[in-house]
Design a protein around this motif. Structure first.
Motif, short mmCIF file in Angstrom:
data_model
loop_
_atom_site.label_atom_id
_atom_site.label_comp_id
_atom_site.label_asym_id
_atom_site.label_seq_id
_atom_site.Cartn_x
_atom_site.Cartn_y
_atom_site.Cartn_z
N PRO A 82 69.60 52.04 58.52
CA PRO A 82 68.32 51.83 57.82
C PRO A 82 67.52 50.67 58.40
O PRO A 82 66.28 50.73 58.44
CB PRO A 82 68.73 51.53 56.37
CG PRO A 82 70.10 52.05 56.23
CD PRO A 82 70.72 51.99 57.58
N SER A 83 68.20 49.65 58.89
CA SER A 83 67.51 48.52 59.51
C SER A 83 66.83 48.96 60.81
O SER A 83 65.72 48.51 61.11
CB SER A 83 68.48 47.38 59.78
OG SER A 83 68.97 46.87 58.58
N LEU A 84 67.49 49.82 61.55
CA LEU A 84 66.88 50.34 62.78
C LEU A 84 65.64 51.16 62.46
O LEU A 84 64.65 51.10 63.20
CB LEU A 84 67.91 51.16 63.56
CG LEU A 84 67.46 51.66 64.93
CD1 LEU A 84 67.15 50.48 65.85
CD2 LEU A 84 68.52 52.54 65.55
N VAL A 85 65.67 51.89 61.36
CA VAL A 85 64.49 52.65 60.93
C VAL A 85 63.33 51.70 60.62
O VAL A 85 62.18 51.98 60.96
CB VAL A 85 64.83 53.54 59.72
CG1 VAL A 85 63.58 54.14 59.10
CG2 VAL A 85 65.80 54.64 60.12
N ILE A 86 63.63 50.57 59.99
CA ILE A 86 62.59 49.57 59.69
C ILE A 86 61.99 49.02 60.98
O ILE A 86 60.77 48.87 61.11
CB ILE A 86 63.15 48.44 58.80
CG1 ILE A 86 63.54 48.98 57.43
CG2 ILE A 86 62.13 47.31 58.65
CD1 ILE A 86 64.31 47.99 56.57
N VAL A 87 62.85 48.72 61.97
CA VAL A 87 62.36 48.21 63.26
C VAL A 87 61.45 49.24 63.93
O VAL A 87 60.36 48.90 64.42
CB VAL A 87 63.54 47.84 64.19
CG1 VAL A 87 63.06 47.53 65.59
CG2 VAL A 87 64.32 46.68 63.63
N VAL A 88 61.87 50.50 63.95
CA VAL A 88 61.07 51.55 64.57
C VAL A 88 59.75 51.76 63.82
O VAL A 88 58.69 51.93 64.46
CB VAL A 88 61.89 52.87 64.64
CG1 VAL A 88 61.03 54.04 65.04
CG2 VAL A 88 63.06 52.71 65.60
N ALA A 89 59.79 51.69 62.49
CA ALA A 89 58.55 51.85 61.72
C ALA A 89 57.59 50.70 61.99
O ALA A 89 56.38 50.92 62.15
CB ALA A 89 58.88 51.91 60.23
N CYS A 90 58.10 49.47 62.07
CA CYS A 90 57.24 48.33 62.39
C CYS A 90 56.62 48.47 63.78
O CYS A 90 55.44 48.19 63.97
CB CYS A 90 58.03 47.03 62.30
SG CYS A 90 58.42 46.54 60.62
N ALA A 91 57.43 48.91 64.74
CA ALA A 91 56.91 49.09 66.11
C ALA A 91 55.88 50.21 66.14
O ALA A 91 54.85 50.08 66.83
CB ALA A 91 58.07 49.40 67.06
N ALA A 92 56.11 51.30 65.42
CA ALA A 92 55.16 52.41 65.40
C ALA A 92 53.83 52.00 64.78
O ALA A 92 52.76 52.32 65.32
CB ALA A 92 55.75 53.60 64.64
N VAL A 93 53.88 51.28 63.67
CA VAL A 93 52.64 50.82 63.03
C VAL A 93 51.90 49.85 63.95
O VAL A 93 50.67 49.91 64.09
CB VAL A 93 52.94 50.17 61.67
CG1 VAL A 93 51.71 49.48 61.10
CG2 VAL A 93 53.43 51.21 60.68
N ALA A 94 52.64 48.96 64.62
CA ALA A 94 51.99 48.01 65.53
C ALA A 94 51.34 48.73 66.70
O ALA A 94 50.25 48.34 67.15
CB ALA A 94 53.03 47.00 66.04
N LEU A 95 51.98 49.77 67.22
CA LEU A 95 51.40 50.50 68.35
C LEU A 95 50.21 51.38 67.95
O LEU A 95 49.28 51.54 68.72
CB LEU A 95 52.48 51.37 69.01
CG LEU A 95 53.55 50.62 69.79
CD1 LEU A 95 54.63 51.58 70.27
CD2 LEU A 95 52.95 49.86 70.97
N LEU A 96 50.27 51.92 66.75
CA LEU A 96 49.18 52.80 66.28
C LEU A 96 47.99 52.03 65.72
O LEU A 96 46.94 52.61 65.51
CB LEU A 96 49.71 53.76 65.22
CG LEU A 96 50.73 54.77 65.71
CD1 LEU A 96 51.29 55.57 64.54
CD2 LEU A 96 50.13 55.69 66.75
N ARG A 97 48.17 50.76 65.51
CA ARG A 97 47.12 49.94 64.92
C ARG A 97 46.05 49.61 65.89
O ARG A 97 45.84 49.50 66.93
CB ARG A 97 47.74 48.66 64.39
CG ARG A 97 46.90 47.93 63.44
CD ARG A 97 47.68 46.76 62.99
NE ARG A 97 47.41 45.71 63.97
CZ ARG A 97 46.86 44.54 63.66
NH1 ARG A 97 46.65 44.25 62.46
NH2 ARG A 97 46.59 43.65 64.54
#
Length: 97
Positions: A82-97
């Motif tokens: 679940p922590s890895l999912v949080i890291v990936v979600a943060c990276a995805a939001v940062a890239l899509l922003r």
């Protein structure tokens, strides 16, 4: 039956604590006092969750008998995933922003 076992509660606690520490040490001058920016939120959660991924890998290493659950889990999933999912979600939001 709890939703976490062992150090699984750190899955949520570590990112939140890291964000609060980041807000205290380096407040964002662009936002009002007590608030945080999206960038600061993503960095805080991403770093906290990345620490938790490493911690989960260390704590849950070692052989387990077939059918035995991980010693440290969150919602019955080893805490690093679940922590890895949080890291990936943060990276995805940062890239899509």
């Amino acid at each position: 039956m709890l939703i976490y076992r062992g150090a699984g509660f750190l899955t949520l606690l570590t990112p939140i604590a890291t964000l609060l520490l980041l807000m205290w040490l380096w407040p964002d001058p662009a936002v009002a006092k007590g608030n945080t920016s999206l960038t600061q939120l993503l960095i805080g959660f991403g770093i906290g969750a990345a620490i938790n991924v490493l911690l989960g890998l260390v704590l849950n290493r070692g052989p387990r008998a077939p059918g035995e659950r991980a010693r440290h889990h969150f919602f019955f999933v080893p805490m690093q995933w679940p922590s890895l999912v949080i890291v990936v979600a943060c990276a995805a939001v940062a890239l899509l922003r």
